[in-house]
Design a protein around this motif. Structure first.
Motif, PDB file in Angstrom:
ATOM      1  N   GLY A  96       0.797  -1.129  -0.060  1.00 10.67           N
ATOM      2  CA  GLY A  96      -0.209   0.182   0.005  1.00 10.67           C
ATOM      3  C   GLY A  96       0.936   1.101  -0.033  1.00 10.67           C
TER       4      GLY A  96
ATOM      5  N   SER B  24       3.325  -1.302  -4.106  1.00 10.05           N
ATOM      6  CA  SER B  24       2.096  -0.507  -4.406  1.00 10.05           C
ATOM      7  C   SER B  24       1.820  -0.017  -5.563  1.00 10.05           C
ATOM      8  CB  SER B  24       1.631   0.712  -3.425  1.00 10.05           C
ATOM      9  OG  SER B  24       0.455   1.188  -3.366  1.00 10.05           O
TER      10      SER B  24
ATOM     11  N   ALA C  78       3.641   4.706  -4.862  1.00 12.63           N
ATOM     12  CA  ALA C  78       3.867   3.740  -3.703  1.00 12.63           C
ATOM     13  C   ALA C  78       4.542   4.438  -2.594  1.00 12.63           C
ATOM     14  CB  ALA C  78       4.826   2.572  -4.426  1.00 12.63           C
TER      15      ALA C  78
END
Length: 497
Positions: free
Chosen positions: A249, A270, A276
């Motif tokens: 994430g 991510s 990211a």
């Protein structure tokens, strides 16, 4: 002594132990050796019977002064291996005593919203959530080693002696994005979340974390969303995402200020979010950006101010935004990799990263590398220009390296001069005035053709024949191109930077 309510045997033990702060152990519990987050918390606490059960309302009564105490003692609630039934709910109250729970199971979430408390330690416990928004802890809050199956809410809270979530496992509520929601908190004496596991994001928007922020060995799992939102966070001293740190994430640190060192050497993935690693508009004294593998996704350091940057070329992501980034020192790679580093902007050519890199080399006393960086900038800019600009740029590059390689002009001049000397020696031109012309010299004649202003007077006295006439024209044109390129290049490199 205050009048006690109707109590079970287990509750009576706690009631009697409270004035001296003695630990009450209602069942065998040993702290395990597992380093896995939440692994030492009880898993069968919901099956414990009345002999190990304490009502939450009894604990709340003790914390709020229902039991008289004698002078000379430090009363507190200390429980090990207990099941807490009902909801521990104290809203806006003043809690003058410590709450220490170890290896306990809580049936319902704890709510201490707006309260003023002493130290609260819930270590190696199992609980379905914690809400302490707006609380003021004159001590520290520890949830270390616990398993929490609900969101921990601490927004606007203040902690005088630290916030500890080392080895904690937190899983967000089903309808929540956040496992830890702690916007604008203020923490003194350190924020420790090492070896923890968060399913759901951590929100620290506008937080003020004094004495460091530690995420060594921690896993943040919130794929497709924000694993950490620390926009405008301020950290005094150090922030560490190291020793096996993993994030699935986006790590959003936009506008954060870190007065010491920010270290990221774990794994960040991510690819399905805009960024990211979002580190734009930050202020960091020293940044160690050495992830264990290339970051999966876009990284931005746009408009960030760094003191020193330590990194490794083999871990740079494919897409890297550096426009507006400024730094005082670079450590970790040579110039070929650095030039590649500033070419990875997903939006295309940006001149500022090249200028910043060249300025750094100049400050470091390396004029050669600065010129090489400027040359790379002009070559990259050429790809954004129209056909005419690209053609002229290519000629400047080939002729003199945009002025940063003037020796190229001498090389081309020498090659063309040698070509003309050999060809015109084998195929001499005719003399325009045979009786007045001096002896023909192929070297001098070729030299005159290459110079915009003849030096030896041979060009006006002899006329090439046949195909050599085209060679003569070509030498004249090449001479003008070389002269123009030299002037343009000299103008460029002598222009004040």
């Amino acid at each position: 002594m205050g009048r006690s309510p109707r109590l079970t045997e287990a509750e009576r033990k706690l009631w009697n132990a409270f004035p001296t702060g003695e630990m009450v152990e209602l069942g065998s519990f040993e702290i395990g050796t597992s380093r896995q987050a939440g692994a030492n918390a009880p898993t069968d606490g919901d099956t414990w019977g009345p002999e190990r059960s304490i009502r939450a309302e009894v604990i709340a009564s003790l914390l709020l002064g229902a039991r008289d105490v004698n002078a000379g003692s430090v009363p507190s609630v200390r429980l090990r291996g207990a099941r807490i039934t009902g909801r521990l709910l104290i809203l806006g109250g003043t809690i003058s005593h410590e709450l220490i729970l170890s290896g306990c199971h809580l049936d319902e979430p704890i709510r201490l919203t707006g309260s003023t408390t002493r130290t609260i330690r819930l270590t190696d416990c199992h609980l379905p959530g914690f809400s302490g928004s707006g609380m003021h802890v004159a001590g520290h809050l520890s949830l270390s080693g616990s398993t929490i199956t609900g969101t921990v809410r601490l927004s606007r809270a203040q902690f005088e002696s630290g916030l500890w979530l080392g080895g904690t496992k937190v899983t967000a509520d089903n309808d929540e994005n956040w496992a830890l929601y702690a916007n604008t908190i203020v923490v003194d004496s350190g924020t420790y979340m090492s070896n923890a596991h968060f399913t759901g994001g951590i929100s620290l928007l506008g937080a003020r974390l004094n004495a460091g922020f530690f995420l060594e060995g921690t896993t943040l799992h919130n794929p497709g969303k924000q694993a950490l939102n620390a926009e405008n966070m301020a950290v005094e001293d150090t922030m560490r995402c190291t020793n096996g740190f993993q994030a699935s994430g986006c790590l959003r640190l936009r506008g954060a200020r870190i007065s010491g060192t920010l270290s990221i050497d774990g794994i960040v993935r991510s690819p399905d979010t805009r960024y990211a690693l979002h580190m734009s508009h930050m202020e960091v004294r020293e940044l160690y950006l050495k992830p264990a593998e290339p970051i999966a996704g876009v990284v931005t350091l746009a408009h960030t101010t760094l003191g020193t940057l330590h990194d490794r070329p083999d871990t740079w992501p494919e897409k890297l935004r550096l426009n507006g980034l400024t730094y005082d020192r670079l450590r970790g790679s040579g110039v070929p990799e650095r030039i590649d580093w500033v070419t990875r902007d997903p939006e295309g050519f940006r001149p500022q990263p090249y200028e910043q890199l060249a300025a750094w080399y100049l400050r470091d006393g390396n004029d050669v590398l600065a010129r090489r960086t400027q040359l790379a900038k002009l070559r990259a800019r050429r790809q954004t220009q129209g056909l005419g600009g690209r053609v002229w740029g290519r000629l400047l590059d080939l002729a003199v390296g945009y002025g940063y390689r003037p020796w190229l002009a001498g090389l081309w001049f020498t090659l063309l001069l040698a070509l003309g000397t050999v060809v015109f020696a084998l195929n001499p031109p005719r003399a325009l005035k045979p009786t007045e012309s001096p002896d023909f010299n192929s070297f001098a004649y070729s030299f005159d053709l290459l110079l915009p202003i003849p030096a030896f007077g041979q060009r006006e006295l002899f006329d090439p024949l046949g195909w050599t006439q085209w060679l003569a024209y070509g030498l004249i044109v090449c001479g003008w191109i070389l002269a123009t390129a030299l002037i343009a290049g000299a103008t460029r490199i002598l222009r004040p930077q």
